[in-house]
Design a protein around this motif. Structure first.
Motif, short mmCIF file in Angstrom:
data_model
loop_
_atom_site.label_atom_id
_atom_site.label_comp_id
_atom_site.label_asym_id
_atom_site.label_seq_id
_atom_site.Cartn_x
_atom_site.Cartn_y
_atom_site.Cartn_z
N ALA A 11 20.74 29.81 35.87
CA ALA A 11 19.82 30.01 34.75
C ALA A 11 19.10 28.71 34.41
O ALA A 11 17.89 28.71 34.14
N GLY A 12 19.83 27.60 34.43
CA GLY A 12 19.23 26.30 34.17
C GLY A 12 18.17 25.95 35.20
O GLY A 12 17.10 25.42 34.87
N GLU A 13 18.45 26.26 36.45
CA GLU A 13 17.46 26.02 37.52
C GLU A 13 16.21 26.86 37.30
O GLU A 13 15.09 26.37 37.46
N LEU A 14 16.41 28.12 36.94
CA LEU A 14 15.26 29.00 36.69
C LEU A 14 14.44 28.51 35.50
O LEU A 14 13.21 28.54 35.54
N GLY A 22 13.68 35.12 34.16
CA GLY A 22 14.83 35.12 35.05
C GLY A 22 16.04 34.48 34.39
O GLY A 22 17.17 34.99 34.50
N ALA A 23 15.83 33.36 33.70
CA ALA A 23 16.92 32.69 33.00
C ALA A 23 17.47 33.57 31.88
O ALA A 23 18.70 33.69 31.73
N ILE A 24 16.58 34.20 31.14
CA ILE A 24 17.03 35.10 30.07
C ILE A 24 17.85 36.25 30.64
O ILE A 24 18.90 36.61 30.09
N ALA A 25 17.41 36.81 31.77
CA ALA A 25 18.14 37.93 32.38
C ALA A 25 19.56 37.51 32.76
O ALA A 25 20.52 38.27 32.55
N ILE A 26 19.71 36.31 33.29
CA ILE A 26 21.05 35.83 33.65
C ILE A 26 21.90 35.67 32.40
O ILE A 26 23.05 36.13 32.35
N TYR A 27 21.35 35.02 31.38
CA TYR A 27 22.11 34.84 30.14
C TYR A 27 22.44 36.18 29.49
O TYR A 27 23.53 36.35 28.92
#
Length: 160
Positions: A11-14, A22-27
């Motif tokens: 998520a940090g990489e995204l 994409g980061a929000i989706a992971i979180y």
């Protein structure tokens, strides 16, 4: 990728690659598995609150961040305060953003958040000082918040 730690790294990489959705989706996935994890709640609420502006998203961010209110951790105070600011609750925002800025004096985004809250409350002199500090710390950062800070400062009356 099942490990929450690996997913947080991803998520940090995204986020760094500006793939905020994409980061929000992971979180969101990690949060669904463990709603009690305050760090995940903070990261998710912070991303939603900073990058989305529709009322439903801001309500979602607030719902996640409510548990951060009153906690004595500057990053959590900043997240909660900025979401309150984005929802138009400037006095509530200020109550969290002032201690966040004091606790994270070298974080230009936290300083920016505080400056914008001062401005919303028509505390222009304080807004100017804090926004100038944010820009000094940020240097040549091209982040949109600092572009907005520069424009905001250009429109403020000069202090006597």
């Amino acid at each position: 990728m099942s490990s929450p730690v690996l997913r947080v790294i991803r998520a940090g990489e995204l986020e760094k690659a500006n793939d905020i959705d994409g980061a929000i989706a992971i979180y969101e996935g990690i949060y669904a598995e463990d709603t009690g994890n305050l760090v995940i709640a903070n990261n998710l609420a912070s991303l939603i609150g900073a990058h989305r502006s529709d009322p439903e998203s801001l309500d979602r961010a607030f719902g996640i961040a409510r548990r951060l209110r009153g906690l004595d951790l500057p990053a959590f105070q900043d997240t909660y305060g900025w979401i309150e600011y984005r929802r138009g609750n400037y006095k509530d925002a200020l109550a969290s953003l002032e201690p966040a800025a004091a606790g994270l004096p070298q974080d230009p985004l936290v300083q920016y958040h505080l400056g914008m809250a001062y401005l919303a409350l028509e505390r222009t002199a304080e807004a100017r000082l804090v926004l100038e500090r944010a820009l000094e710390i940020a240097g040549a950062s091209p982040l949109p918040q600092f572009i907005a800070a520069r424009k905001t400062l250009d429109g403020l009356p000069v202090a006597n």
